[in-house]
Design a protein around this motif. Structure first.
Motif, PDB file in Angstrom:
ATOM      1  N   GLY A  10       0.782  -1.227   0.000  1.00 17.24           N
ATOM      2  CA  GLY A  10       0.000   0.000   0.000  1.00 17.24           C
ATOM      3  C   GLY A  10       0.814   1.278   0.000  1.00 17.24           C
ATOM      4  N   VAL A  11       2.078   1.216   0.380  1.00 17.20           N
ATOM      5  CA  VAL A  11       2.905   2.424   0.416  1.00 17.20           C
ATOM      6  C   VAL A  11       4.085   2.351  -0.554  1.00 17.20           C
ATOM      7  N   LYS A  12       4.140   1.320  -1.373  1.00 11.19           N
ATOM      8  CA  LYS A  12       5.256   1.161  -2.313  1.00 11.19           C
ATOM      9  C   LYS A  12       5.369   2.366  -3.249  1.00 11.19           C
ATOM     10  N   LEU A  13       4.261   2.795  -3.803  1.00 15.93           N
ATOM     11  CA  LEU A  13       4.280   3.939  -4.710  1.00 15.93           C
ATOM     12  C   LEU A  13       4.712   5.212  -3.986  1.00 15.93           C
ATOM     13  N   ASP A  14       4.294   5.374  -2.735  1.00 11.53           N
ATOM     14  CA  ASP A  14       4.719   6.541  -1.954  1.00 11.53           C
ATOM     15  C   ASP A  14       6.233   6.571  -1.784  1.00 11.53           C
ATOM     16  N   TYR A  46      10.029  -4.020  -6.801  1.00 13.04           N
ATOM     17  CA  TYR A  46       9.589  -5.387  -7.035  1.00 13.04           C
ATOM     18  C   TYR A  46       8.279  -5.606  -6.308  1.00 13.04           C
ATOM     19  N   LEU A  47       7.332  -6.172  -7.019  1.00 17.17           N
ATOM     20  CA  LEU A  47       6.045  -6.527  -6.435  1.00 17.17           C
ATOM     21  C   LEU A  47       5.678  -7.888  -6.993  1.00 17.17           C
ATOM     22  N   GLY A  48       5.378  -8.811  -6.122  1.00 21.43           N
ATOM     23  CA  GLY A  48       5.030 -10.138  -6.608  1.00 21.43           C
ATOM     24  C   GLY A  48       4.572 -11.032  -5.486  1.00 21.43           C
ATOM     25  N   SER A  49       4.116 -12.188  -5.888  1.00 24.38           N
ATOM     26  CA  SER A  49       3.646 -13.155  -4.908  1.00 24.38           C
ATOM     27  C   SER A  49       4.833 -13.807  -4.204  1.00 24.38           C
ATOM     28  N   ALA A  50       4.549 -14.437  -3.091  1.00 21.85           N
ATOM     29  CA  ALA A  50       5.610 -15.117  -2.342  1.00 21.85           C
ATOM     30  C   ALA A  50       6.251 -16.203  -3.191  1.00 21.85           C
TER      31      ALA A  50
END
Length: 115
Positions: free
Chosen positions: A26-30, A47-51
């Protein structure tokens, strides 16, 4: 404060990294926006992804100079009687040390009140 510290170490001490900052989705873009605004010389790889999809092949060969967690409120306020905190803490710990925190049941056993 985190960015100020990293900027001081990079520009003042010549320690540019690499560094890993783990943040909630939720705060990655910030975080990205603030780095682009205040530390434009920093190279950012988000990086954004599943475990299951976390290969981190680009990070496996790097010796990290810094690790920052934007989840410390979970660690500082952890009360073993509150299962919701354990549910949130376990994925973070697995992300950092998957070889230690593989089993959810074992993790619950370590932090349960039944000891």
């Amino acid at each position: 404060m985190a960015m100020a510290l990293l900027a001081h170490l990079a520009c003042g001490k010549g320690i540019w990294g690499p560094r890993l900052i783990v943040v909630p989705t939720g705060v990655k873009l910030d975080w990205e926006t603030e780095f682009l605004k205040w530390c434009p010389a920093f190279k950012i790889l988000a990086y954004l992804g599943s475990a299951n999809g976390r290969g981190f092949k680009s990070l496996q060969d790097e010796e990290m100079k810094f690790l920052m967690l934007d989840e410390t409120h979970l660690i500082k306020k952890l009360e073993v009687s509150e299962m919701s905190d354990l549910v949130e803490l376990r994925p973070l710990m697995y992300f950092l040390m998957p070889h230690i925190f593989q089993s959810h049941q074992e993790f619950k056993g370590w932090f349960s009140n039944s000891r």
